[in-house]
Design an enzyme around this catalytic site. Sequence first.
Site, PDB file in Angstrom:
ATOM      1  N   ARG A  73      -4.794 -48.512  24.699  1.00 58.04           N
ATOM      2  CA  ARG A  73      -4.063 -49.722  24.290  1.00 58.04           C
ATOM      3  C   ARG A  73      -3.915 -50.741  25.411  1.00 58.04           C
ATOM      4  O   ARG A  73      -3.732 -51.921  25.157  1.00 58.04           O
ATOM      5  CB  ARG A  73      -2.632 -49.341  23.886  1.00 58.04           C
ATOM      6  CG  ARG A  73      -2.517 -48.715  22.544  1.00 58.04           C
ATOM      7  CD  ARG A  73      -1.113 -48.120  22.453  1.00 58.04           C
ATOM      8  NE  ARG A  73      -0.951 -47.390  21.220  1.00 58.04           N
ATOM      9  CZ  ARG A  73      -0.319 -47.878  20.156  1.00 58.04           C
ATOM     10  NH1 ARG A  73       0.216 -49.065  20.179  1.00 58.04           N
ATOM     11  NH2 ARG A  73      -0.213 -47.154  19.063  1.00 58.04           N
ATOM     12  N   LYS A  81      -4.842 -31.062  17.746  1.00 51.67           N
ATOM     13  CA  LYS A  81      -3.594 -30.640  17.130  1.00 51.67           C
ATOM     14  C   LYS A  81      -2.431 -31.411  17.757  1.00 51.67           C
ATOM     15  O   LYS A  81      -2.614 -31.911  18.863  1.00 51.67           O
ATOM     16  CB  LYS A  81      -3.393 -29.132  17.268  1.00 51.67           C
ATOM     17  CG  LYS A  81      -3.214 -28.664  18.729  1.00 51.67           C
ATOM     18  CD  LYS A  81      -2.689 -27.273  18.788  1.00 51.67           C
ATOM     19  CE  LYS A  81      -1.205 -27.238  18.900  1.00 51.67           C
ATOM     20  NZ  LYS A  81      -0.706 -27.378  20.296  1.00 51.67           N
ATOM     21  N   ASP A 109       4.113 -25.618  18.103  1.00 46.16           N
ATOM     22  CA  ASP A 109       3.173 -25.842  19.201  1.00 46.16           C
ATOM     23  C   ASP A 109       2.164 -24.693  19.335  1.00 46.16           C
ATOM     24  O   ASP A 109       0.992 -24.923  19.612  1.00 46.16           O
ATOM     25  CB  ASP A 109       3.965 -25.996  20.512  1.00 46.16           C
ATOM     26  CG  ASP A 109       3.076 -26.381  21.685  1.00 46.16           C
ATOM     27  OD1 ASP A 109       2.276 -27.319  21.522  1.00 46.16           O
ATOM     28  OD2 ASP A 109       3.174 -25.756  22.757  1.00 46.16           O
ATOM     29  N   HIS A 167      -2.568 -21.536  17.231  1.00 46.91           N
ATOM     30  CA  HIS A 167      -3.255 -20.523  18.046  1.00 46.91           C
ATOM     31  C   HIS A 167      -2.918 -19.089  17.617  1.00 46.91           C
ATOM     32  O   HIS A 167      -3.800 -18.241  17.480  1.00 46.91           O
ATOM     33  CB  HIS A 167      -2.892 -20.669  19.519  1.00 46.91           C
ATOM     34  CG  HIS A 167      -3.075 -22.064  20.055  1.00 46.91           C
ATOM     35  ND1 HIS A 167      -4.100 -22.879  19.650  1.00 46.91           N
ATOM     36  CD2 HIS A 167      -2.365 -22.790  20.965  1.00 46.91           C
ATOM     37  CE1 HIS A 167      -4.009 -24.036  20.297  1.00 46.91           C
ATOM     38  NE2 HIS A 167      -2.969 -24.009  21.080  1.00 46.91           N
TER      39      HIS A 167
HETATM   40  C1  BG6 Z   1      -1.591 -26.091  23.649  1.00 47.83           C
HETATM   41  C2  BG6 Z   1      -0.102 -26.259  23.612  1.00 47.83           C
HETATM   42  O1  BG6 Z   1      -2.131 -26.185  22.365  1.00 47.83           O
HETATM   43  O2  BG6 Z   1      -1.910 -24.823  24.206  1.00 47.83           O
HETATM   44  C3  BG6 Z   1       0.486 -26.113  25.016  1.00 47.83           C
HETATM   45  O3  BG6 Z   1       0.216 -27.534  23.099  1.00 47.83           O
HETATM   46  C4  BG6 Z   1       0.039 -24.819  25.642  1.00 47.83           C
HETATM   47  O4  BG6 Z   1       1.892 -26.179  24.984  1.00 47.83           O
HETATM   48  C5  BG6 Z   1      -1.464 -24.643  25.538  1.00 47.83           C
HETATM   49  O5  BG6 Z   1       0.430 -24.848  27.006  1.00 47.83           O
HETATM   50  C6  BG6 Z   1      -1.876 -23.245  25.983  1.00 47.83           C
HETATM   51  O6  BG6 Z   1      -3.265 -23.203  26.060  1.00 47.83           O
HETATM   52  P1  BG6 Z   1      -3.983 -22.215  27.079  1.00 47.83           P
HETATM   53  O7  BG6 Z   1      -5.443 -22.398  26.816  1.00 47.83           O
HETATM   54  O8  BG6 Z   1      -3.581 -22.661  28.461  1.00 47.83           O
HETATM   55  O9  BG6 Z   1      -3.480 -20.847  26.767  1.00 47.83           O
END
Ligand code: BG6
Length: 480
Positions: free
Chosen positions: A47, A135, A222, A227
């Site tokens: 932006r 996400k 989150d 995940h």
């Molecule tokens: C993200 C979350 O999707 O995944 C974060 O928004 C988190 O809060 C992260 O820290 C963790 O990913 P990884 O690959 O470091 O385990």
Amino acid sequence: MKKSTANIFIIFGVTGDLTNRKLFPALNDLIKSKNLPKNTIIYGCGRKNLKNNVFKNLNPKISSSAKYIKLNPLETNDFKKLRTKIDINKDNFKKINIVFYLSTPPSAYQFIIKNLISYNFNKENNGFSRIVIEKPFGEDQNSSKRLNKILKDGFKENQIYRIDHYLGKETVQNILVSRFSNLVFKALWNNNFISYVEITAAEKIGIERRGEYYESAGAIKDMFQNHLLELLCLTAMEEPKENSSESIRDEKIKVLQKIKSIDYKAHIIRGQYTRSENSKKTYKGYRDNEGVDKRSKTETFFACKLFIENERWKDIPFFIRTGKRLPTKVTEIVVNFKRNHNVFSDKNQNNVLIFRIQPDEGLLVKFNLKKPGDKTELLNKNLEFHYKKLGKDIISNAYETLILDVFNGNTMLFSRSDFVEKAWEIVDPIVKSIKTKNSKLYAYKAGSWGPRKADDIFRNENTWRYPCKNLVEDGETCEL
Ligand code: BG6
């Protein structure tokens, strides 16, 4: 003479945190591994009027041709200008492939998508057009449905890449391969032999500078909605008919459909970290972060127990936990087998299989053997494999894998629309019950394993594994 194909990679939100932390390093790795498609041109949209060089952390091989475009997602006219800038490439290339990468705050997604569609960026007349969305995909089931509808008004499902970067991790992709290619695992993968499963995604870091976002998300939205539910599905799903994107996605969704509604009172524990200090360091509490309400009730720790109502998993609990500011960063799936009665010893321990997703990526099996020199005693030992034994840097960065898959048109490691919507259907009632029933939020000291209450969901029969940085070690006192 015109060159054959341009591969245009447009990043919306190029000045954001994710671009610098994940996308640029992944693009640099793709250059290093010589996997970045030829004639890749990066366009970064933001932006603001640019003061610094936003591409300074990008490998000079692509930063030299990268272009910054000032674009406001709400300004239709800015997309008209974008169209003109992209079309200039028609003078030099016969074919133009475009990847749109949405890495902006989610509130901007709908405007970007609608504007892209109105300027025909979704059309694949001469080269592909693919859209990648970070996400969170919506904030509940209704908003995720609305977003899917807006997307599908212009893009076909095979043009849409909803990112869950866990799926890009090598060790996550291995779950299905190890489960189904080894008879020793495959034959025992059911409630006759498995006693319970634990899935942990622990993080040592706090919420960094993401206070505002995290306040509205919390650990449930989150990490759990995406995940952790993905990891659960890969652990619990049936064998896919074939090794194809659709077959695997079909089986994953069946797991979500069978999750029994969670007992919010007894089987959910939420926690929030508070300030702590030790001789080396002081950690501030969650509420002391910028953008966080001083009386915030957002959870930074979430644990639950759930059941999958099908023949394979009947009565087998899955314990899932995630949290910020825990003692160490570790993600793993622990499959605890039942104890078996045998004539040699009644002191045998149960077998355990651990899929270590990160760090010290690997696999571990705990098994029993005879104690040498003794007729009745057993030893419980580890059989272990560490990916690092295959060579340095053998595990590639998840984003590198995923970006390459987008260029190659492989949707297997991305979430399908029905998965995201169904995942919200599981999470929405939990969120609602927290709001309406004023659910408890327990404090835990930053650097600890979360609220002690999280052990209660085991009802004293078992307890969590407390993993350490190294796969073979566990226990609350190990070196973290
Ligand atoms: C993200 C979350 O999707 O995944 C974060 O928004 C988190 O809060 C992260 O820290 C963790 O990913 P990884 O690959 O470091 O385990």
